[in-house]
Write an enzyme that holds these catalytic residues in place. Structure first.
Site, mmCIF file in Angstrom:
data_model
loop_
_atom_site.group_PDB
_atom_site.id
_atom_site.type_symbol
_atom_site.label_atom_id
_atom_site.label_comp_id
_atom_site.label_asym_id
_atom_site.label_seq_id
_atom_site.Cartn_x
_atom_site.Cartn_y
_atom_site.Cartn_z
ATOM 1 N N LEU A 1 0.820 -1.215 0.000
ATOM 2 C CA LEU A 1 0.000 0.000 0.000
ATOM 3 C C LEU A 1 0.853 1.264 0.000
ATOM 4 O O LEU A 1 0.422 2.306 -0.481
ATOM 5 C CB LEU A 1 -0.924 0.014 1.227
ATOM 6 C CG LEU A 1 -1.960 -1.112 1.312
ATOM 7 C CD1 LEU A 1 -2.697 -1.047 2.644
ATOM 8 C CD2 LEU A 1 -2.947 -1.022 0.153
ATOM 9 N N GLY A 2 2.047 1.189 0.571
ATOM 10 C CA GLY A 2 2.888 2.380 0.642
ATOM 11 C C GLY A 2 4.118 2.109 1.483
ATOM 12 O O GLY A 2 4.340 0.995 1.970
ATOM 13 N N GLY B 1 7.070 4.102 4.366
ATOM 14 C CA GLY B 1 7.339 5.208 5.275
ATOM 15 C C GLY B 1 8.731 5.078 5.850
ATOM 16 O O GLY B 1 9.520 4.219 5.430
ATOM 17 N N TYR C 1 -7.389 -1.777 8.145
ATOM 18 C CA TYR C 1 -7.265 -1.432 6.732
ATOM 19 C C TYR C 1 -8.363 -0.431 6.385
ATOM 20 O O TYR C 1 -9.537 -0.659 6.666
ATOM 21 C CB TYR C 1 -7.388 -2.687 5.858
ATOM 22 C CG TYR C 1 -7.532 -2.370 4.387
ATOM 23 C CD1 TYR C 1 -6.563 -1.615 3.730
ATOM 24 C CD2 TYR C 1 -8.629 -2.817 3.660
ATOM 25 C CE1 TYR C 1 -6.684 -1.310 2.389
ATOM 26 C CE2 TYR C 1 -8.757 -2.527 2.315
ATOM 27 C CZ TYR C 1 -7.783 -1.767 1.679
ATOM 28 O OH TYR C 1 -7.913 -1.457 0.343
ATOM 29 N N ASP D 1 5.169 13.758 14.665
ATOM 30 C CA ASP D 1 5.385 13.734 13.215
ATOM 31 C C ASP D 1 4.085 14.014 12.470
ATOM 32 O O ASP D 1 3.716 13.291 11.538
ATOM 33 C CB ASP D 1 5.967 12.391 12.786
ATOM 34 C CG ASP D 1 6.622 12.462 11.397
ATOM 35 O OD1 ASP D 1 6.993 13.577 10.982
ATOM 36 O OD2 ASP D 1 6.759 11.419 10.746
ATOM 37 N N LYS E 1 2.096 15.557 9.766
ATOM 38 C CA LYS E 1 2.411 16.063 8.429
ATOM 39 C C LYS E 1 1.343 15.542 7.469
ATOM 40 O O LYS E 1 0.588 14.609 7.804
ATOM 41 C CB LYS E 1 3.804 15.599 7.995
ATOM 42 C CG LYS E 1 3.978 14.089 7.927
ATOM 43 C CD LYS E 1 5.401 13.727 7.545
ATOM 44 C CE LYS E 1 5.590 12.207 7.497
ATOM 45 N NZ LYS E 1 6.980 11.836 7.132
ATOM 46 N N ALA F 1 1.361 13.580 4.905
ATOM 47 C CA ALA F 1 1.415 12.160 4.557
ATOM 48 C C ALA F 1 0.894 11.262 5.671
ATOM 49 O O ALA F 1 0.612 10.081 5.425
ATOM 50 C CB ALA F 1 2.848 11.764 4.197
#
Length: 651
Positions: free
Chosen positions: A24-25, A27, A102, A147, A149, A151
């Site tokens: 999915l991504g 980091g 999810y 953190d 932000k 994203a």
């Protein structure tokens, strides 16, 4: 794959239970996978820890402990409507995996703004309230996120299917309980957070606090409404320096959010607005009290509501309904006139919060938060006869205004040359127009150029219109047009190698014919062709025929030794543009092509831009235009030493 990293991939089963379906991504801590829980027959998200280089092995125990801490902190907020739920943390082959909720159809705020442009202030306020609620819940438990932000904010459909209705804060990977007595799982010499979104006191080594999270939220909302961060710079170090020493970039689209953002981005945490005060201000933007002379703020309109791009001059729309449809059918929240309370630029009412007549400011005045609120007064009932008189007067004014407008825009009124005889155009410039500039003096940016609209792909293309804005009068355009254009094009200009801002300002006689608008252009600094569209006018997949339109932070796929194309940095890419290097004037084009990569590695190594020197090395591109123009600038990029692709969230 780097030594010590888990052998992961589609089809792998984790802990005998979770079947990996697709990634999915990515980091800072690793990858996030969509997985099927074979025991409960449902889909979950799994966060996998990744060690990208052998040098990280020594930090293995600390990163494993951080993952466990993330799961513990997020699990403590289980059930909160604006926090991604953590179900479990497990170990597989010696490394931890975090099992999370999810969220189908989710898109992070950074990706959303990148794809669709800045959000309306009211929509930003809605997102801000949700994230603030999540942060406050954590702060009440003593957990600082550290953190915040774009994203790390997910927007997802709700149960009714309305896209982006759910707002979720994620990634508690570096959160901490300062007073909880727990072990700190980060090295004391390393700043924890994201450059450009880190509070100044944190950048200077101060402890994590709720006020620091609030500063980061202010940076995030600034990004959402403006389309770029308040302290965006070309390197992480430059961004950190800007956070500590420089003021945020002036806002252009913030509207009702302007004063609130200033209060959230106050350098001194003692003077910074509190979470409670910020909540009150955000709520008031969403549901303002009625007050006299409410005016619609054109800057609050979503970019897809009517203009070609977010830089186009705003228009006053028809009164919107409860929602406004995007071209693809998705529903976006669109603020009504009653919801936008600050005046647009050029109007009499300043952009302060709250608007005059709405009561006291939700934060202290006199500390750089904007002017004090106007004195409130009780509204008295008006007699019906007075209302009738006012309605009649308003009708006459509208009728007169309509007649004036009709007379002012009769065919031929102001026809000819909107910007004067030297410029020579007979039609006003539009956002995105590419132009050929003929400098009558023979020296670029001396006097006025003759302009001609040309194809963006032609060899005559020397620049492009990057923004268009409406001026209150011809005199106002002449007095402030150049400065406004420099500000509106500053970010794109700073990322291109050799361009300068130019303002096409209407003459007094041509002011109406120009649509009462100033056009802001970026032109090649030496009067040469740029061989294509600039900045945000470029489309993904654009093939570069020369380096003139490459810009810092571009992600590229090399098609051959002579050709590259622009791709999204959110997906796999072969290289990333770091900066521009000036070669010696005695160098020939052939010498530059032979020596540029070595020069980039020597003068602008990838590690200066946050790339691990064990993984990345320099590459370069050299364009003929740089030698024809005499600039001798080459493009320095970063690539992987192993020839692999760079991934999302890499520096």
């Amino acid at each position: 794959m780097a030594s010590g990293s888990p052998q992961s991939g589609v089809g792998r089963v984790i802990a005998g239970r979770y079947l990996l379906l697709n990634q999915l991504g990515s980091g800072g801590m690793g990858h996030v996978w969509l997985a099927h829980d074979q025991r409960l027959a449902c889909e979950v998200a799994l966060k996998e820890i990744v060690f990208r280089s052998p040098g990280e092995d020594g930090d293995r125990s600390a990163r494993v402990a951080r993952a466990r801490a993330e799961a513990r902190h997020a699990a403590g907020l289980r059930g909160h409507p604006h926090v991604v739920t953590v179900h479990d943390v497990l170990e597989h082959e010696g490394l931890p995996w975090i099992v999370m909720e999810y969220v189908p159809g989710a898109l992070d705020l950074h990706a959303l703004v990148t794809q669709r442009g800045p959000l309306a202030p009211a929509e930003c306020a809605r997102v801000g309230l949700a994230v603030l609620d999540a942060l406050t819940a954590g702060h009440e438990r003593g957990v600082m996120h550290r953190d915040v932000k774009p994203a790390n904010i997910l927007l997802a459909p709700d149960r009714a299917g309305s896209p982006y209705a759910r707002v979720l804060l994620t990634d508690y990977g570096i959160s901490v309980q300062p007073d909880g007595g727990e072990t700190r799982y980060t090295q004391t010499s390393v700043l924890v957070g994201t450059a450009g979104y880190l509070a100044p006191e944190r950048a200077q080594g101060g402890p994590p606090t709720a006020a620091a999270d609030l500063f980061s939220l202010g940076c995030t909302l600034y990004y959402a409404v403006e389309g770029y961060g308040p302290f965006d710079r070309d390197t992480g170090l430059a961004a950190l320096t800007a956070v500590v020493l420089e003021e945020p970039r002036p806002t252009l689209r913030a509207g009702a959010l302007e004063s609130l953002l200033a209060a959230m981005l106050t350098k001194n945490p003692v003077h910074r607005i509190t979470a409670e005060e910020a909540e009150g201000a955000l709520s008031a933007i969403l549901t303002p009290q009625s007050h006299p002379r409410t005016q619609f703020d054109p800057g609050s309109e979503p970019p897809w509501a009517g203009g070609p791009t977010h830089t186009a001059a705003p228009r006053v729309p028809e009164p919107p309904g409860p929602s406004q449809s995007h071209a693809n059918g998705s529903q976006w929240y669109a603020p009504s006139a009653a919801q936008e309370s600050s005046a647009a630029p050029g109007q009499e009412t300043p952009a302060t919060w709250p608007p005059p007549g709405q009561g006291p400011s939700p934060w202290p005045t006199g500390q750089g938060y904007g002017p004090p609120p106007a004195t409130t007064s009780r509204r008295r009932p008006r007699h019906r006869a007075l209302k009738a008189v006012l309605a009649t007067a308003l009708g006459l004014a509208l009728a007169g205004g309509g007649a004036w407008y009709a007379m002012a825009y009769l065919p031929g009124k102001g026809a000819g040359t909107p910007y004067g005889e030297v410029v020579g155009l007979t039609e006003p410039l539009k956002d995105g127009d590419c132009v050929d500039a003929d400098w009558k003096t023979g020296t670029p940016f001396t006097g006025q150029p003759g302009l001609k609209v040309v194809s963006c792909g032609s060899n005559d293309n020397e620049g492009q219109v990057m923004a268009v804005f409406e001026a209150a009068s011809a005199d106002a355009a002449r007095a402030g047009g150049a400065a406004q254009c420099a500000q509106r094009t500053e970010l794109t200009s700073s990322r291109l190698a050799s361009v300068r801002s130019y303002a096409a300002i209407p003459t007094v006689d041509g002011f109406d014919a120009a649509g009462r608008r100033v056009a802001c252009l970026l032109l090649d600094a030496r009067g040469n062709a740029v061989f294509g569209p600039l900045g945000d006018h470029r489309k993904l997949g654009t093939r570069f025929t020369d380096t003139a339109t490459m810009q810092k932070r571009d992600c590229l796929d090399a098609l051959s030794d002579e050709s590259a194309r622009l791709v999204s940095c959110k997906g796999p890419h072969k290289e990333k543009v770091l900066d521009f290097l000036k070669m010696g004037l005695d160098k020939t084009l052939k010498q530059a092509r032979d020596e540029s990569t070595e020069a980039c590695q020597r003068e602008m190594p990838p590690n200066d831009y946050g790339h691990d020197p064990n993984v990345y090395k320099s590459s370069s591109w050299v364009g003929e235009s740089a030698w024809q123009s005499g600039t001798h600038l080459v493009v320095c990029t970063a690539i992987r030493k192993d020839g692999g692709t760079m991934e999302r969230d890499e520096p």
